[in-house]
Design an enzyme around this catalytic site. Structure first.
Site, PDB file in Angstrom:
ATOM      1  N   ARG A  79      71.205  16.706  70.167  1.00 50.75           N
ATOM      2  CA  ARG A  79      72.015  16.957  71.360  1.00 50.75           C
ATOM      3  C   ARG A  79      72.554  18.385  71.367  1.00 50.75           C
ATOM      4  NH1 ARG A  79      71.380  12.861  74.210  1.00 50.75           N
ATOM      5  NH2 ARG A  79      71.401  10.806  73.258  1.00 50.75           N
ATOM      6  N   ASP A  80      72.475  19.021  72.528  1.00 52.77           N
ATOM      7  CA  ASP A  80      73.031  20.361  72.703  1.00 52.77           C
ATOM      8  C   ASP A  80      74.560  20.269  72.725  1.00 52.77           C
ATOM      9  OD1 ASP A  80      73.946  22.862  74.179  1.00 52.77           O
ATOM     10  OD2 ASP A  80      71.789  23.216  74.058  1.00 52.77           O
ATOM     11  N   ASN A 105      62.717  29.295  76.745  1.00 51.82           N
ATOM     12  CA  ASN A 105      62.905  30.699  77.096  1.00 51.82           C
ATOM     13  C   ASN A 105      62.252  31.547  76.012  1.00 51.82           C
ATOM     14  OD1 ASN A 105      64.656  30.041  79.316  1.00 51.82           O
ATOM     15  ND2 ASN A 105      66.271  29.672  77.830  1.00 51.82           N
ATOM     16  N   VAL A 159      68.499  32.337  70.761  1.00 50.91           N
ATOM     17  CA  VAL A 159      68.233  32.008  69.362  1.00 50.91           C
ATOM     18  C   VAL A 159      66.764  32.289  69.100  1.00 50.91           C
ATOM     19  CG1 VAL A 159      68.230  30.207  67.593  1.00 50.91           C
ATOM     20  CG2 VAL A 159      70.028  30.235  69.341  1.00 50.91           C
ATOM     21  N   HIS A 217      62.539  26.930  70.743  1.00 53.60           N
ATOM     22  CA  HIS A 217      63.170  25.648  71.025  1.00 53.60           C
ATOM     23  C   HIS A 217      62.949  25.288  72.479  1.00 53.60           C
ATOM     24  CE1 HIS A 217      66.150  28.805  71.783  1.00 53.60           C
ATOM     25  NE2 HIS A 217      66.741  27.985  72.640  1.00 53.60           N
ATOM     26  N   HIS A 251      64.303  22.741  75.691  1.00 61.53           N
ATOM     27  CA  HIS A 251      65.426  21.974  76.213  1.00 61.53           C
ATOM     28  C   HIS A 251      64.869  20.823  77.039  1.00 61.53           C
ATOM     29  CE1 HIS A 251      68.407  25.153  75.302  1.00 61.53           C
ATOM     30  NE2 HIS A 251      67.379  25.960  75.514  1.00 61.53           N
TER      31      HIS A 251
END
Length: 120
Positions: free
Chosen positions: A32-33, A90, A99, A103, A105
């Site tokens: 979880r973000d 991204n 970062v 990754h 999302h």
């Protein structure tokens, strides 16, 4: 796993920084973000450090598939299948990558708006 010493996602994968797991596999980890952009906001990372999706897709395309498969599993576990979900990554400064560990999302849980405002 190859861990970069200053990478927050490497530290999360190693268990040095706590996270809320949604799904995991031999190759990837979904959690979880902490600052969700939607009711369901899951971050999915490969367990091996790669700086961005361009590098990952060129050096390890099979791992790219594993990460996307775990993203789909996490979305299903979070109940997003019925209404749909978005998978977003991204790459680079202009795209907003903050970062330097690739990754993805997983966003859902409500009707999502357009990705960008219309250009003039």
């Amino acid at each position: 796993m190859n861990k970069e010493p200053d990478c927050i996602f490497c530290s999360i994968i190693a268990g040095d920084i706590p996270s809320t797991e949604v799904a995991t596999s031999e190759h990837a980890y979904a959690f979880r973000d902490l600052h969700p952009a939607a009711p369901s906001h899951i971050v999915v990372v490969p367990k091996r450090h790669h700086p961005n999706v361009n590098e990952l897709s060129h050096t390890d395309p099979e791992l790219t598939g594993h990460v996307v498969a775990l993203a789909a599993e996490a979305a299903t576990k979070d109940g997003l299948d019925a209404d749909g979900w978005r998978l977003l990554t991204n790459t680079g400064e202009h795209a907003g990558q903050t970062v330097q560990h690739v990754h993805f999302h997983v966003l859902g849980g409500e009707r999502l708006g357009p990705l960008n405002a219309p250009r003039n």
